[in-house]
Design an enzyme around this catalytic site. Structure first.
Site, short mmCIF file in Angstrom:
data_model
loop_
_atom_site.label_atom_id
_atom_site.label_comp_id
_atom_site.label_asym_id
_atom_site.label_seq_id
_atom_site.Cartn_x
_atom_site.Cartn_y
_atom_site.Cartn_z
N HIS A 1 0.83 -1.20 0.00
CA HIS A 1 0.00 0.00 0.00
C HIS A 1 0.87 1.26 0.00
O HIS A 1 1.94 1.28 0.61
CB HIS A 1 -0.90 0.03 1.24
CG HIS A 1 -1.89 -1.08 1.26
ND1 HIS A 1 -3.10 -1.01 0.62
CD2 HIS A 1 -1.85 -2.30 1.84
CE1 HIS A 1 -3.77 -2.14 0.81
NE2 HIS A 1 -3.03 -2.94 1.55
N ALA B 1 13.65 -20.02 9.26
CA ALA B 1 12.21 -20.01 9.54
C ALA B 1 11.80 -18.73 10.24
O ALA B 1 12.48 -18.27 11.16
CB ALA B 1 11.84 -21.22 10.38
N LYS C 1 18.54 -10.68 9.11
CA LYS C 1 19.93 -10.22 9.10
C LYS C 1 20.85 -11.37 8.71
O LYS C 1 20.63 -12.51 9.12
CB LYS C 1 20.34 -9.69 10.47
CG LYS C 1 19.61 -8.43 10.86
CD LYS C 1 20.11 -7.90 12.18
CE LYS C 1 19.29 -6.64 12.49
NZ LYS C 1 19.65 -6.03 13.72
#
Length: 131
Positions: A55, A103, A123
Site C-alpha cells: 500500500h 524459519a 539479518k
C-alpha cells in the site's frame, strides 16, 4: 515459465506470471504475488509469503486505504536457495544463490550469495562460504 520437476503443495495463492526453474518446490499454504522469479533447485517450506506490492502510505492527509497501491517490485530468488517455514519476502528483494533464509525471517533487503539470514528483520548471520 515453469521448469521441469516442479512441486507445488496444496492451499496456494499463486500468480500466473510466476517463473520457476527446474527441481524447485513450494510448501503448503503459500502465497506468491505477481512478478516473482524463482531459480533452479529452490526449496520452500510451508506458509512462505512473497510480496511484490504494498500500500502507498506517504500522505498523512489521506487515509492509507484510499492511497492505492505502490508499483509492483520484482522479487528474484536465485538458484539453490532454501527458504524456511513462514518466511516473508518483501517487494524488490533479490535472494542470492546458495542462501538460506531461516524459519520466520522477514526479508526486506537483498541477500548476498551463500548467506544465512535469520530474524525479524532478517539479518545475515554468516556466509556459507566460511563453513
Amino acid at each position: 515459465m515453469v521448469g521441469k520437476n516442479i512441486f507445488f503443495e496444496k492451499v496456494a495463492r499463486l500468480s500466473r506470471d510466476l517463473k520457476i526453474g527446474d527441481n524447485s518446490g513450494v510448501g503448503i499454504n503459500y502465497e506468491i504475488q505477481s512478478n516473482v522469479e524463482i531459480g533452479k533447485n529452490v526449496m520452500m517450506g510451508p506458509e512462505v509469503v512473497i510480496y511484490t506490492e504494498n500500500h502507498n502510505t506517504a500522505r498523512t492527509d489521506t487515509p492509507m486505504m484510499d492511497q492505492g497501491m505502490m508499483k509492483v517490485r520484482r522479487v528474484i530468488i536465485e538458484d539453490d536457495v532454501w527458504i524456511g517455514r513462514r518466511v516473508i519476502i518483501l517487494p524488490g528483494v533479490k535472494v542470492g544463490k546458495g542462501s538460506i533464509l531461516g524459519a520466520g525471517s522477514v526479508v526486506a533487503k537483498n541477500v548476498p550469495e551463500f548467506s544465512v539470514v535469520v530474524g525479524n528483520p532478517g539479518k545475515v548471520i554468516k556466509s556459507r562460504l566460511n563453513y
